[in-house]
Design a protein around this motif. Structure first.
Motif, PDB file in Angstrom:
ATOM      1  N   LYS A  16      26.225   9.987  90.796  1.00  0.00           N
ATOM      2  CA  LYS A  16      25.359   8.817  90.985  1.00  0.00           C
ATOM      3  C   LYS A  16      25.368   7.956  89.730  1.00  0.00           C
ATOM      4  N   THR A  19      22.391   4.014  86.337  1.00  0.00           N
ATOM      5  CA  THR A  19      21.368   2.968  86.469  1.00  0.00           C
ATOM      6  C   THR A  19      20.491   3.196  87.700  1.00  0.00           C
ATOM      7  N   SER A  20      20.842   4.173  88.521  1.00  0.00           N
ATOM      8  CA  SER A  20      20.206   4.317  89.832  1.00  0.00           C
ATOM      9  C   SER A  20      19.133   5.399  89.849  1.00  0.00           C
ATOM     10  N   ASP A  21      18.177   5.213  90.743  1.00  0.00           N
ATOM     11  CA  ASP A  21      17.192   6.238  91.058  1.00  0.00           C
ATOM     12  C   ASP A  21      17.853   7.186  92.054  1.00  0.00           C
ATOM     13  N   LYS A  24      16.728   7.393  95.768  1.00  0.00           N
ATOM     14  CA  LYS A  24      16.672   6.197  96.614  1.00  0.00           C
ATOM     15  C   LYS A  24      18.086   5.781  97.023  1.00  0.00           C
ATOM     16  N   ASP A  26      19.183   3.081  98.614  1.00  0.00           N
ATOM     17  CA  ASP A  26      19.558   1.704  98.299  1.00  0.00           C
ATOM     18  C   ASP A  26      19.905   1.543  96.824  1.00  0.00           C
ATOM     19  N   SER A  27      19.200   2.276  95.949  1.00  0.00           N
ATOM     20  CA  SER A  27      19.465   2.207  94.520  1.00  0.00           C
ATOM     21  C   SER A  27      20.850   2.772  94.198  1.00  0.00           C
ATOM     22  N   GLY A  31      23.925   0.583  93.040  1.00  0.00           N
ATOM     23  CA  GLY A  31      24.475   1.012  91.767  1.00  0.00           C
ATOM     24  C   GLY A  31      25.982   1.196  91.819  1.00  0.00           C
ATOM     25  N   SER A 184      16.879   1.579  82.930  1.00  0.00           N
ATOM     26  CA  SER A 184      16.567   1.430  84.350  1.00  0.00           C
ATOM     27  C   SER A 184      15.054   1.400  84.506  1.00  0.00           C
ATOM     28  N   ARG A 186      11.475   2.219  86.795  1.00  0.00           N
ATOM     29  CA  ARG A 186      10.726   2.949  87.804  1.00  0.00           C
ATOM     30  C   ARG A 186       9.304   2.411  87.747  1.00  0.00           C
ATOM     31  N   GLU A 217      18.789  -2.433  84.907  1.00  0.00           N
ATOM     32  CA  GLU A 217      18.322  -2.155  86.271  1.00  0.00           C
ATOM     33  C   GLU A 217      18.981  -3.092  87.276  1.00  0.00           C
ATOM     34  N   ARG A 219      18.163  -3.285  90.763  1.00  0.00           N
ATOM     35  CA  ARG A 219      17.372  -3.652  91.945  1.00  0.00           C
ATOM     36  C   ARG A 219      16.512  -4.887  91.706  1.00  0.00           C
TER      37      ARG A 219
END
Length: 287
Positions: A16, A19-21, A24, A26-27, A31, A184, A186, A217, A219
């Protein structure tokens, strides 16, 4: 233009983007697309980047500012009270420093000297009176210090300052810009830069420094929550806005709800709430 060091900080953890959660979808999807636009391979692995990022950013800003703005000094992890506008925040800490042990030791040495020298009742009485006065002063001073507020600010991730005095050791440098770095975002990370900016505005004595957040980030929702605030931040700088713009345009299509997200993202850019890293460099050169 993007930050020249950004690609070396990007990579994958457990498949993954960093930069991504990871919880999630979509993140993660955005990403992947974002990294594809940058040219980051899935084979590129990366660990923690916090210190590497701040060191790389200080080095890059210093290199870019030196030719046209040599009076500016870029640093990392600086306390706000090291600068002119916030020097008063360190005054209480200095005032509260207990110096009485030094005085007590001096009195004890004086008493010891008097006990080995010829008796002098008058001098002995003066020493006792001085000791009593110091005890009373301590008993009054300590509660007052304890009752004072102890306002403080978190350290600045990145600071840019200039010296007002030709002899810097005689005073505090003037802070012209401060940055909060958030690779990133949250929900729990959004408040830190805004709270920091609000406290800097409230506690300053003098001109407010340019204060911003810098992020990677992808998103738009979280970028909007950070950038569309109440003035706590001047703006949000993105390390690779061109690639993110291309990724957002490709990802947020079809449903009206997705198009609205894309439109909000572009509105932030148009309103200068979200800016490119190169804009940061250009603006610092004017300070």
């Amino acid at each position: 233009m993007p930050a020249p060091f950004v690609a070396t900080l990007c990579g994958y953890r457990d498949g993954k983007p960093n930069t991504s959660d990871g919880s999630k979808i979509d993140s993660i999807e955005l990403g992947h697309l974002f990294f594809e636009k940058i040219g980051v391979s899935e084979a590129q692995k990366v660990g923690k980047i916090d210190h590497a990022w701040s060191h790389a950013m200080v080095a890059d800003l210093t290199e870019k500012l030196t030719p046209t703005a040599p009076h500016l000094v870029v640093g990392r992890e600086q306390a706000a009270h090291a600068f002119e506008q916030y020097a008063h925040l360190g005054a209480l800490r200095t005032l509260a420093k207990d110096e009485t042990p030094d005085v007590d030791n001096a009195l004890e040495r004086l008493r010891l000297h008097m006990s080995t020298a010829s008796a002098n009742n008058d001098l002995s009485g003066l020493v006792d009176a001085l000791s009593s006065a110091l005890d009373q002063s301590k008993s009054h001073r300590r509660p007052l210090l304890d009752a004072l507020g102890d306002e403080s600010l978190p350290k600045l991730d990145i600071s840019v300052h200039r010296d007002l005095d030709p002899a810097p050791q005689l005073g505090h440098p003037h802070l012209v810009a401060g940055m909060s770095l958030k690779w990133s975002l949250r929900t729990d990370r959004l408040q830190d830069p805004r709270t920091h900016g609000a406290k800097m505005a409230a506690l300053r004595r003098g001109r407010m420094p340019h204060f911003s957040a810098v992020t990677m980030e992808p998103r738009p929702y979280f970028l909007a929550r950070l950038g569309q605030g109440t003035g706590d931040l001047d703006c949000v700088y993105h390390l690779h806005l061109p690639a993110l713009t291309a990724a957002v345009d490709d990802y947020y299509t079809g449903l009206k709800s997705r198009v609205r997200i894309r439109d909000t993202f572009h509105r932030m850019i148009d309103q200068r709430r979200l800016r490119d890293y190169d804009d940061l460099v250009s603006y610092l050169k004017t300070l």
